[in-house]
Scaffold this active site. Structure first.
Site, PDB file in Angstrom:
ATOM      1  CB  CYS A  13       2.330 -14.193   8.669  1.00  0.00           C
ATOM      2  SG  CYS A  13       1.400 -12.748   7.918  1.00  0.00           S
ATOM      3  CG  HIS A  42      -3.902  -9.514  -1.507  1.00  0.00           C
ATOM      4  ND1 HIS A  42      -2.629  -9.149  -2.056  1.00  0.00           N
ATOM      5  CD2 HIS A  42      -4.623  -8.581  -1.587  1.00  0.00           C
ATOM      6  CE1 HIS A  42      -2.964  -7.710  -2.472  1.00  0.00           C
ATOM      7  NE2 HIS A  42      -4.021  -7.335  -2.356  1.00  0.00           N
ATOM      8  CG  HIS A  75      -2.084  -5.110   1.326  1.00  0.00           C
ATOM      9  ND1 HIS A  75      -3.393  -5.150   1.484  1.00  0.00           N
ATOM     10  CD2 HIS A  75      -1.453  -6.450   1.227  1.00  0.00           C
ATOM     11  CE1 HIS A  75      -3.804  -6.617   1.190  1.00  0.00           C
ATOM     12  NE2 HIS A  75      -2.388  -7.143   1.141  1.00  0.00           N
ATOM     13  CB  CYS A  97       1.608  -6.031   8.613  1.00  0.00           C
ATOM     14  SG  CYS A  97       2.841  -7.111   9.407  1.00  0.00           S
ATOM     15  CD  GLU A 127       4.497  -4.266   1.809  1.00  0.00           C
ATOM     16  OE1 GLU A 127       4.216  -5.417   1.933  1.00  0.00           O
ATOM     17  OE2 GLU A 127       5.949  -4.221   1.944  1.00  0.00           O
ATOM     18  CB  SER A 223      -1.500 -13.705  -2.575  1.00  0.00           C
ATOM     19  OG  SER A 223      -0.201 -14.247  -1.343  1.00  0.00           O
ATOM     20  CB  SER A 224       3.232 -10.185  -3.044  1.00  0.00           C
ATOM     21  OG  SER A 224       4.549 -10.326  -3.199  1.00  0.00           O
ATOM     22  CG  ASN A 225       3.047 -14.073   1.003  1.00  0.00           C
ATOM     23  OD1 ASN A 225       2.647 -15.489   1.293  1.00  0.00           O
ATOM     24  ND2 ASN A 225       1.901 -13.592   1.280  1.00  0.00           N
ATOM     25  CB  SER A 267      -3.108 -13.773   2.623  1.00  0.00           C
ATOM     26  OG  SER A 267      -2.410 -13.827   1.383  1.00  0.00           O
TER      27      SER A 267
HETATM   28  S1  SF4 Z   1       3.684 -11.327   5.180  1.00  0.00           S
HETATM   29 FE1  SF4 Z   1       2.953  -9.130   5.339  1.00  0.00          FE
HETATM   30  S2  SF4 Z   1       1.271  -9.415   6.831  1.00  0.00           S
HETATM   31 FE2  SF4 Z   1       2.414 -10.979   7.197  1.00  0.00          FE
HETATM   32  S3  SF4 Z   1       4.245 -10.768   8.715  1.00  0.00           S
HETATM   33 FE3  SF4 Z   1       5.127 -10.429   6.751  1.00  0.00          FE
HETATM   34  S4  SF4 Z   1       4.705  -8.174   6.404  1.00  0.00           S
HETATM   35 FE4  SF4 Z   1       3.305  -8.653   8.017  1.00  0.00          FE
END
Ligand code: SF4
Length: 309
Positions: A13, A42, A75, A97, A127, A223-225, A267
């Protein structure tokens, strides 16, 4: 022939691109070593690549020598960390970010309005620690609907919520609904804090889940996402696995499978997606296609001192 379908968008991202760019430009401008507090993003591959170029990763500022260039990770950090760096006169580059900073600012505005601030997020995630540590008032962390029931805030007291940027939209929807049922005067951000990249990757993995037998999410365990992407695949009824790279591919996951979907957390670099495809090719012939998806054009500005490097 196994069909492989790649989700679109996937992987890096704008916040991650900016954070890595900051470390690389700092190395160019100031020379190694530069010190990075916490993993810049991460992902072990990213961290190891930057280490090889001269970045040093530390968890505490006490590990940073005097005058050494110091970078805060994507974070974000608590105010106490900023203050410690200022007290030591460390030259700081902030790779937080901008979308995380936006959540900090939103939280501060709510507290200034006299509201009890509730943060929807995962305990222990950097974060969340950074956001809680940016607010000069108690922040109530909730992770589940049950936590909402247990909040020690009078139901008619003014309240507000913000969320971690990388949660699943569905999870936060249920918790926000529980908050709105419980509190008579509660407000939240007009647009959700779940960031555009998290949102787009979640939408894409939902689309992918309609077409494939198995989903492979390329990303780190912390990695949370990436974890949310795996959960969304599983919730859609598709066996879904999180793997760091091709070496973690279990042949049993794709045995007798016709169509494999691949996505990557924000990430995870594309080279690791290619590594997973290469691992699939070692098991048999593979045909790769990419889903049509939302195009992302967002870019975040670099700190002024690095813009011309
Ligand atoms: S995933 Fe995290 S680092 Fe990436 S744009 Fe979204 S808030 Fe920002």
């Amino acid at each position: 022939m196994m069909r492989v379908i790649l989700a679109q968008p996937r992987g890096f991202c704008a916040g991650v691109v900016r954070a890595i760019d900051i470390v690389e430009r700092a190395l160019q401008k100031y020379g190694p070593p530069v010190y990075v507090r916490h993993e810049i993003v991460h992902n072990k591959y990213v961290v190891e690549s930057l280490k090889a170029k001269g970045a040093r990763f530390v968890e505490n500022l006490s590990e940073v020598p005097p005058d050494a260039v110091t970078i805060f990770s994507a974070h974000g950090v608590a105010r106490a960390v900023e203050e410690e760096a200022a007290a030591r006169n460390l030259p700081v580059l902030d790779a937080t970010c901008p979308l995380v900073t936006k959540v900090h600012n939103q939280g501060k505005r709510y507290v200034a309005q006299g509201r009890n601030l509730i943060l929807i997020g995962h305990a222990g995630h950097p974060e969340v620690e950074g956001t809680m540590g940016q607010i000069s008032a108690p922040v109530f962390l909730v992770q589940t609907e049950k936590d909402v029931e247990e909040l020690d805030i009078p139901v008619d007291a003014p309240a507000a919520y913000v969320t971690q940027t990388t949660l699943s939209v569905d999870d936060t929807r249920a918790i926000i609904a529980a908050l709105e049922r419980r509190f008579t005067d509660i407000v939240g951000p007009e647009t959700r804090d779940i960031c555009y990249a998290t949102q787009n990757r979640q939408t894409a993995v939902r689309e992918l889940s309609k077409l494939v037998d198995v989903i492979l999410v390329v990303g780190a365990k912390n990695s949370s996402n990436s974890n949310r992407l795996r959960e969304i695949g599983a919730e859609a009824g598709v066996p879904s696995y999180l793997l760091a790279d091709g070496s973690e591919l279990e042949p049993a996951w794709v045995e007798d499978v016709l169509t494999v979907g691949i996505t990557a957390g924000a990430s995870a670099p594309e080279v690791l997606v290619e590594d997973v495809i290469a691992a699939l090719r070692r098991l048999g012939p593979v045909e790769v296609s990419t889903l049509a998806g939302r195009e992302e054009t967002i870019e975040f500005r670099l700190p002024a001192e690095l813009a011309r490097v």
